[in-house]
Design an enzyme around this catalytic site. Structure first.
Site, PDB file in Angstrom:
ATOM      1  CG  ASP A 124      11.367 -14.761   7.024  1.00  0.00           C
ATOM      2  OD1 ASP A 124      11.205 -13.705   6.396  1.00  0.00           O
ATOM      3  OD2 ASP A 124      11.243 -15.891   6.515  1.00  0.00           O
ATOM      4  CD  GLU A 164      11.226 -14.785   1.168  1.00  0.00           C
ATOM      5  OE1 GLU A 164      10.797 -15.832   0.655  1.00  0.00           O
ATOM      6  OE2 GLU A 164      10.927 -14.403   2.300  1.00  0.00           O
ATOM      7  CG  HIS A 170       4.866 -25.473   0.743  1.00  0.00           C
ATOM      8  ND1 HIS A 170       4.227 -24.509   1.477  1.00  0.00           N
ATOM      9  CD2 HIS A 170       6.144 -25.047   0.609  1.00  0.00           C
ATOM     10  CE1 HIS A 170       5.073 -23.543   1.783  1.00  0.00           C
ATOM     11  NE2 HIS A 170       6.243 -23.843   1.268  1.00  0.00           N
ATOM     12  CG  ASP A 215       7.691 -13.859   4.879  1.00  0.00           C
ATOM     13  OD1 ASP A 215       8.745 -13.757   4.234  1.00  0.00           O
ATOM     14  OD2 ASP A 215       7.345 -14.918   5.433  1.00  0.00           O
ATOM     15  CG  HIS A 226      14.988 -15.668   2.373  1.00  0.00           C
ATOM     16  ND1 HIS A 226      14.687 -16.845   1.749  1.00  0.00           N
ATOM     17  CD2 HIS A 226      13.983 -15.455   3.265  1.00  0.00           C
ATOM     18  CE1 HIS A 226      13.560 -17.346   2.249  1.00  0.00           C
ATOM     19  NE2 HIS A 226      13.108 -16.501   3.160  1.00  0.00           N
ATOM     20  CG  ASP A 231       0.770 -25.531   0.217  1.00  0.00           C
ATOM     21  OD1 ASP A 231       0.393 -25.541   1.399  1.00  0.00           O
ATOM     22  OD2 ASP A 231       1.744 -24.851  -0.192  1.00  0.00           O
ATOM     23  CD  GLU A 271      12.426 -19.265  -0.980  1.00  0.00           C
ATOM     24  OE1 GLU A 271      11.668 -20.118  -1.471  1.00  0.00           O
ATOM     25  OE2 GLU A 271      12.035 -18.392  -0.191  1.00  0.00           O
ATOM     26  CG  ASP A 285       7.183 -16.254   0.726  1.00  0.00           C
ATOM     27  OD1 ASP A 285       6.084 -16.376   1.298  1.00  0.00           O
ATOM     28  OD2 ASP A 285       8.140 -17.024   0.929  1.00  0.00           O
TER      29      ASP A 285
HETATM   30  C1  3MF Z   1      10.609 -19.182   4.293  1.00  0.00           C
HETATM   31  C2  3MF Z   1      10.105 -19.087   2.940  1.00  0.00           C
HETATM   32  C3  3MF Z   1       9.227 -20.215   2.486  1.00  0.00           C
HETATM   33  C4  3MF Z   1       9.491 -20.593   1.050  1.00  0.00           C
HETATM   34  C5  3MF Z   1       8.506 -21.601   0.566  1.00  0.00           C
HETATM   35  C6  3MF Z   1       8.743 -22.048  -0.842  1.00  0.00           C
HETATM   36  C7  3MF Z   1       7.168 -20.469   3.627  1.00  0.00           C
HETATM   37  O1  3MF Z   1      11.334 -18.115   4.707  1.00  0.00           O
HETATM   38  O2  3MF Z   1      10.343 -18.104   2.269  1.00  0.00           O
HETATM   39  O3  3MF Z   1       7.883 -19.799   2.641  1.00  0.00           O
HETATM   40  O4  3MF Z   1       9.463 -19.498   0.218  1.00  0.00           O
HETATM   41  O5  3MF Z   1       8.579 -22.680   1.407  1.00  0.00           O
HETATM   42  O6  3MF Z   1      10.006 -22.504  -1.029  1.00  0.00           O
HETATM   43 MG    MG Z   2      10.088 -17.539   0.255  1.00  0.00          MG
END
Ligand code: 3MF
Ligand code: MG
Length: 344
Positions: free
Chosen positions: A247, A209, A48, A249, A212, A51, A173, A282
């Site tokens: 979500d 992703e 980011h 992950d 997603h 970051d 994304e 991710d």
């Molecule tokens: C949220 C995400 C994010 C993005 C990241 C980069 C925090 O669901 O997936 O992770 O991947 O911000 O674009």
């Molecule tokens: Mg992501």
């Protein structure tokens, strides 16, 4: 040996806070994370904007570039690349109604500013990819934003990046919800259609992703195939997700091995990575994990990816084709499952 190169973001090693409870692990300094990423076989870091350059709202444009230079030196020291920079357009009070699609002009100008600083940071880190996760670009109250105006504003935001730097690439994304209720750009199909409305369609692509796609009720491998067929799959965020809920992950393949297998298959069979694309992860470790073992979700995701690559390589294509010819898809189902179980 896997020919793929892996990437992760520093947020993938986090302190364990969630919407219902505070942090449970200490923060690990950025340099320690980078060192560990290198040790476990990661090739690039995802960023980011903040970051790379914390507190950037309070810095001048030159100061931002100069801090980014220090990060570049650190990456060079450990032999890592930067994959992309993503403007964090969802944390700042200026973005509570969205960034590019906020109803406030001042907020939209703030979003343009952050996006252009992300380009400066990306260039300093030696990369040409900007990722836009459109976290709050949509509505919580549907009548608050006209959807056509919303799309026009989104295009203006993307154009502000494309026009700022003539060779920068934008990877959108998509995510259908969370934190927003109705996203303006929920799937890769929307991303590809949206790209056509921008000032430089050839420089706008997508990052898919897994979770997603699942949250949109879709299959990640099919979504990836759609993007590959359009030559628009420029990044992935592999992970896993238990159905339609918050979500998660989770580690790649931790919930649905067959779905993970099909993602590896489509990426491997259709040249993903041949133009420098990374296998981005991710993933978030569980809140229960202790700090000494808080990188396991990354290591496990990479290991599962590589094991599934072997499964793709040993998948009996002649047998598959024979079963397709006979239209015996029940047998193909069974063969796939037994292959994944190590029986055939
Ligand atoms: C949220 C995400 C994010 C993005 C990241 C980069 C925090 O669901 O997936 O992770 O991947 O911000 O674009
Ligand atoms: Mg992501």
């Amino acid at each position: 040996m896997s020919k793929f190169r892996f990437s992760v973001g520093p947020w993938n090693v986090h302190e364990g806070e969630d919407a219902f409870g505070p942090a449970v692990r200490k923060s690990i300094p950025f340099e320690d994370k980078v060192k560990k990423f290198k040790e476990i076989g990661i090739s690039a870091v995802q960023f980011h904007d903040d970051d790379a350059v914390p507190d950037m709202n309070n810095l001048s444009e030159d100061q931002i570039k100069s801090r980014a230079k220090d990060v570049k030196s650190l990456l060079d020291e450990y032999g890592l690349e930067a994959e992309f920079v993503a403007p964090r357009l969802w944390m700042d009070p200026h973005t509570s109604d969205g960034g590019f699609t906020s109803n406030s002009k001042e907020d939209r100008d703030f979003a343009f500013w952050r996006a252009q600083r992300s380009v400066d940071i990306a260039r300093t880190l030696g990369c040409d990819r900007i990722v836009l996760w459109l976290a709050r670009e949509g509505t919580l109250c549907q009548e608050s934003k006209d959807p056509v105006v919303g799309m026009e504003r989104l295009v203006a935001g993307i154009d502000s990046i494309l026009n700022y730097d003539p060779t920068i690439r934008v990877l959108i994304e998509p995510k259908p919800n969370e934190p927003i209720d109705r996203s303006f750009c929920p799937t890769i199909g929307h991303v590809i259609a949206l790209a056509r409305l921008t000032a430089a369609p050839d420089r706008v692509g997508g990052l898919i992703e897994s979770a997603h796609a699942i949250l949109a009720g879709l299959d990640p491998a099919v979504e990836m195939g759609f993007a590959l067929a359009n030559k628009k799959l420029w990044g992935v965020h592999l992970n896993d997700q238990n159905g339609m809920r918050y979500d998660q992950d989770k580690s790649f393949g931790a919930e649905n091995l067959r779905q993970a297998f099909n993602q590896v298959m489509v990426l491997k069979n259709h040249g993903y990575g041949h133009n420098g694309e990374y296998i981005g992860l991710d993933v978030k470790t569980m809140r229960t994990q202790k700090i000494e073992v808080c990188y396991k979700h990354i290591e496990n995701s990479m290991a599962v990816f590589k094991l599934l690559e072997k499964k793709v390589e040993t998948f009996d294509i002649a047998k598959r084709d024979k079963l397709i010819k006979a239209r015996d898809y029940e047998a193909l189902d069974y063969y796939t499952i037994s292959h994944l179980l190590g029986v055939e």
